[in-house]
Design an enzyme around this catalytic site. Structure first.
Site, mmCIF file in Angstrom:
data_model
loop_
_atom_site.group_PDB
_atom_site.id
_atom_site.type_symbol
_atom_site.label_atom_id
_atom_site.label_comp_id
_atom_site.label_asym_id
_atom_site.label_seq_id
_atom_site.Cartn_x
_atom_site.Cartn_y
_atom_site.Cartn_z
ATOM 1 N N ASN A 47 0.802 -1.222 0.000
ATOM 2 C CA ASN A 47 0.000 0.000 0.000
ATOM 3 C C ASN A 47 0.838 1.277 0.000
ATOM 4 O O ASN A 47 0.306 2.380 0.000
ATOM 5 C CB ASN A 47 -0.994 -0.022 1.168
ATOM 6 C CG ASN A 47 -2.047 -1.099 0.939
ATOM 7 O OD1 ASN A 47 -2.211 -1.586 -0.184
ATOM 8 N ND2 ASN A 47 -2.749 -1.492 1.987
ATOM 9 N N ASP A 143 -16.453 -4.364 -4.785
ATOM 10 C CA ASP A 143 -15.545 -5.494 -4.657
ATOM 11 C C ASP A 143 -15.986 -6.366 -3.505
ATOM 12 O O ASP A 143 -17.093 -6.213 -2.993
ATOM 13 C CB ASP A 143 -14.094 -5.043 -4.511
ATOM 14 C CG ASP A 143 -13.826 -4.347 -3.195
ATOM 15 O OD1 ASP A 143 -14.743 -4.330 -2.340
ATOM 16 O OD2 ASP A 143 -12.721 -3.845 -3.026
HETATM 17 N N1 EPU Z 1 -14.569 6.016 1.839
HETATM 18 C C1 EPU Z 1 -15.663 6.697 1.321
HETATM 19 N N2 EPU Z 1 -15.463 7.470 0.223
HETATM 20 C C2 EPU Z 1 -14.262 7.583 -0.384
HETATM 21 C C3 EPU Z 1 -13.147 6.887 0.148
HETATM 22 C C4 EPU Z 1 -13.328 6.106 1.268
HETATM 23 O O1 EPU Z 1 -16.758 6.610 1.839
HETATM 24 O O2 EPU Z 1 -14.156 8.323 -1.377
HETATM 25 C C5 EPU Z 1 -14.758 5.186 3.051
HETATM 26 C C6 EPU Z 1 -14.562 3.688 2.739
HETATM 27 O O3 EPU Z 1 -15.724 3.124 2.202
HETATM 28 C C7 EPU Z 1 -14.182 3.151 4.089
HETATM 29 C C8 EPU Z 1 -13.382 4.296 4.724
HETATM 30 O O4 EPU Z 1 -13.729 5.470 3.981
HETATM 31 O O5 EPU Z 1 -15.338 2.925 4.854
HETATM 32 C C9 EPU Z 1 -11.891 4.124 4.712
HETATM 33 O O6 EPU Z 1 -11.429 3.780 3.429
HETATM 34 P P1 EPU Z 1 -10.019 4.202 2.893
HETATM 35 O O7 EPU Z 1 -10.193 5.163 1.787
HETATM 36 O O8 EPU Z 1 -9.119 4.590 4.022
HETATM 37 O O9 EPU Z 1 -9.502 2.824 2.304
HETATM 38 P P2 EPU Z 1 -8.650 2.687 1.006
HETATM 39 O O10 EPU Z 1 -7.694 3.818 0.959
HETATM 40 O O11 EPU Z 1 -9.530 2.431 -0.161
HETATM 41 C C10 EPU Z 1 -6.617 1.441 1.997
HETATM 42 C C11 EPU Z 1 -5.889 0.160 1.744
HETATM 43 C C12 EPU Z 1 -6.724 -1.007 2.237
HETATM 44 C C13 EPU Z 1 -6.997 -0.797 3.712
HETATM 45 C C14 EPU Z 1 -7.666 0.570 3.940
HETATM 46 C C15 EPU Z 1 -7.858 0.928 5.397
HETATM 47 C C16 EPU Z 1 -4.674 0.655 -0.255
HETATM 48 C C17 EPU Z 1 -4.465 0.351 -1.691
HETATM 49 N N3 EPU Z 1 -5.664 0.005 0.312
HETATM 50 O O12 EPU Z 1 -7.845 1.369 1.285
HETATM 51 O O13 EPU Z 1 -5.906 -2.164 2.081
HETATM 52 O O14 EPU Z 1 -7.853 -1.812 4.160
HETATM 53 O O15 EPU Z 1 -6.843 1.622 3.379
HETATM 54 O O16 EPU Z 1 -6.629 0.980 6.041
HETATM 55 O O17 EPU Z 1 -3.951 1.437 0.329
HETATM 56 C C18 EPU Z 1 -5.402 -4.415 1.493
HETATM 57 O O18 EPU Z 1 -4.209 -4.103 1.509
HETATM 58 O O19 EPU Z 1 -5.776 -5.605 1.340
HETATM 59 C C19 EPU Z 1 -6.425 -3.360 1.619
HETATM 60 C C20 EPU Z 1 -7.683 -3.572 1.361
#
Ligand code: EPU
Length: 445
Positions: A47, A143
């Site tokens: 990540n 997903d």
């Molecule tokens: N969210 C929204 N709107 C948005 C963006 C996020 O509602 O525009 C919500 C999401 O639905 C969730 C929360 O905010 O409820 C947090 O999501 P976040 O954006 O922090 O997650 P992400 O950035 O999409 C990354 C990691 C994930 C990890 C999460 C939480 C990457 C590529 N992915 O996802 O990692 O679970 O942060 O720490 O950085 C994994 O490595 O297997 C993985 C899924």
């Protein structure tokens, strides 16, 4: 391993598809084989590297990344960058070379085939808008965690001067004045990828951007360190307020990716479940404090060693309660492993998932293995049983697959994991690595 070590090659679109076709490996067989012993080194963080690869779009020239994990998601991001007009090559010794052309030669269009394979592809949006003033990115679908919206990304980039239109499943972003402008914003939630996208957009914007309620993950700090080395002006990365003063251009650099804390956590919990004593070389205790505390409550001993962290399992684990939170809280990515461990701990544990409500599909698989877990919305009540029993189960995503594999290490009989190709998206070769510590995991094709 999907990519063989010690071989220099182009990661162009065609070759990536040949090397990275995970469909050919879809099943793993785990048999209990006693406690784990030995030491194992972990590679760079998925990540972190995915965002840093996207950040290479921001500067013409040659970027060299070190400690790059040999995982499928890196290949998908390499395919994405190739589609955008960059060239990507893996070199010996965990190095990745990215050559970014002049702005006019970048094609700011992220195709559906790649966005659909990996939702993290959305992180090309910020750098494309910053470098080219426009971008077309396919809308990612749902997903295995359920719906994963991108509204935070779009709203914040709008505040920085982008106009978005969505048609036929494609987001078209256009920066009215050609250059993004700094803005002060408060994220509704400290979203990790939104913070990454905004950082990459802000570094080339005109004026100052303030991101409040920013994500504080070590991988955000790593991205900020990479951008700063390129010449960006960033303050406060790793805190809830990041201030970025835009500059007019950036230069390509060489950077070391931080170790993968989720992979390190996988081996901590593997040892906790199977028993034994393992040194996880490269693990950074300071990136994982809330996890270490949680494992200590469960009876696991974790000692910093000169190279990483030494983990030693107790007789039987103890139950504990936990709730996932953004960093520095217990990460949602650790939860499937912890739940697999708590399934055989002594006592009753209460687990709350606060980030991704749809992330409990692995619980059904643990139930097939004899766990006593009751799900209520985003809560779990886990009554620890003496032992799980090996069964045929599914891997619903990277961490879910790892969780059932770890559960199989101490289950009675064999565990067969279907759809196991997910694991290769985030682990270099989990079966091989576990086997090097004494486990018995076979890859069936
Ligand atoms: N969210 C929204 N709107 C948005 C963006 C996020 O509602 O525009 C919500 C999401 O639905 C969730 C929360 O905010 O409820 C947090 O999501 P976040 O954006 O922090 O997650 P992400 O950035 O999409 C990354 C990691 C994930 C990890 C999460 C939480 C990457 C590529 N992915 O996802 O990692 O679970 O942060 O720490 O950085 C994994 O490595 O297997 C993985 C899924």
């Amino acid at each position: 391993m999907l990519l063989r070590m010690g071989e220099e090659r182009l990661l162009g679109a065609h070759e990536c598809r040949l090397i990275g076709d995970t469909k050919e490996v879809s099943q793993f067989l785990v048999a209990p084989n006693g406690p784990l012993q030995g030491s194992l080194a972990i590679a760079g963080a998925k990540n972190s590297v995915l965002k840093i690869m996207a950040a290479a779009i921001l500067a013409e020239g040659t970027t060299i990344l070190r400690n790059v994990p040999e995982i499928r998601d890196v290949e998908i991001m390499a395919e994405m960058l190739t589609a955008l007009g960059l060239s990507v090559r893996r070199l010996d010794g965990g190095l990745l070379e990215i050559v970014t052309p002049r702005t006019q030669q970048i094609v700011p269009e992220a195709p559906y085939e790649l966005v659909e394979k990996m939702r993290a592809s959305i992180v090309v949006l910020g750098p494309l808008l910053a470098r080219c003033g426009r971008a077309k990115v396919s809308l990612p679908g749902g997903d295995n965690f359920g719906s994963r919206p991108i509204d935070f990304h779009l709203n914040a980039l709008e505040e920085m001067g982008t106009t978005f239109t969505v048609a036929h499943g494609i987001i078209h972003g256009k920066v009215a004045s050609g250059r993004l402008r700094g803005a002060a914003m408060v994220l509704p939630f400290p979203s990790h990828t939104t913070t990454d996208n905004l950082l990459m957009a802000a570094v080339l914007a005109e004026g100052t951007t303030i991101i409040d309620n920013a994500a504080q993950e070590p991988e955000v700090v790593d991205l900020a360190a990479f951008l700063s080395a390129m010449g960006a002006r960033i303050e406060g990365a790793g805190t809830g307020r990041i201030t970025v003063t835009g500059v007019s251009s950036l230069g390509a650099v060489t950077h070391d990716i931080i170790p993968d804390r989720v992979v390190a956590a996988t081996f901590f919990v593997a040892t906790a479940i199977a028993g034994g004593k393992v040194e996880v070389v490269g693990a950074k205790a300071e990136h994982m404090e809330s996890l270490l505390r949680k494992l200590e409550h469960m009876g696991v001993s974790l000692q910093p060693s000169s190279n990483g962290v030494q983990v030693e399992a107790p007789g039987r684990l103890k139950a504990t309660d936990l709730a996932t939170l953004p960093y520095p809280g217990v990460a949602t990515d650790y939860t499937p492993f912890l739940v697999a461990a708590l399934a055989t701990a002594e006592g009753v544990s209460f687990v709350t998932e606060n980030l991704f409500a749809g992330r409990f599909r692995y619980v059904d698989e643990l139930l097939r293995m004899g766990a006593d877990i009751r799900t209520d919305g985003h809560h779990l009540v886990i009554r620890g049983v003496e032992q799980l029993s090996g069964a045929r189960v599914k891997s619903h995503d990277i961490r879910a697959g790892a969780a059932v594999m770890l559960a199989g290490l101490s289950a009675d009989g064999e565990t067969t994991i279907d759809d196991a190709g997910h694991l290769d998206r985030g682990y270099e070769n989990l079966p091989l690595q576990l086997n090097s510590l004494g486990a018995s995991v076979v890859r069936l094709s």
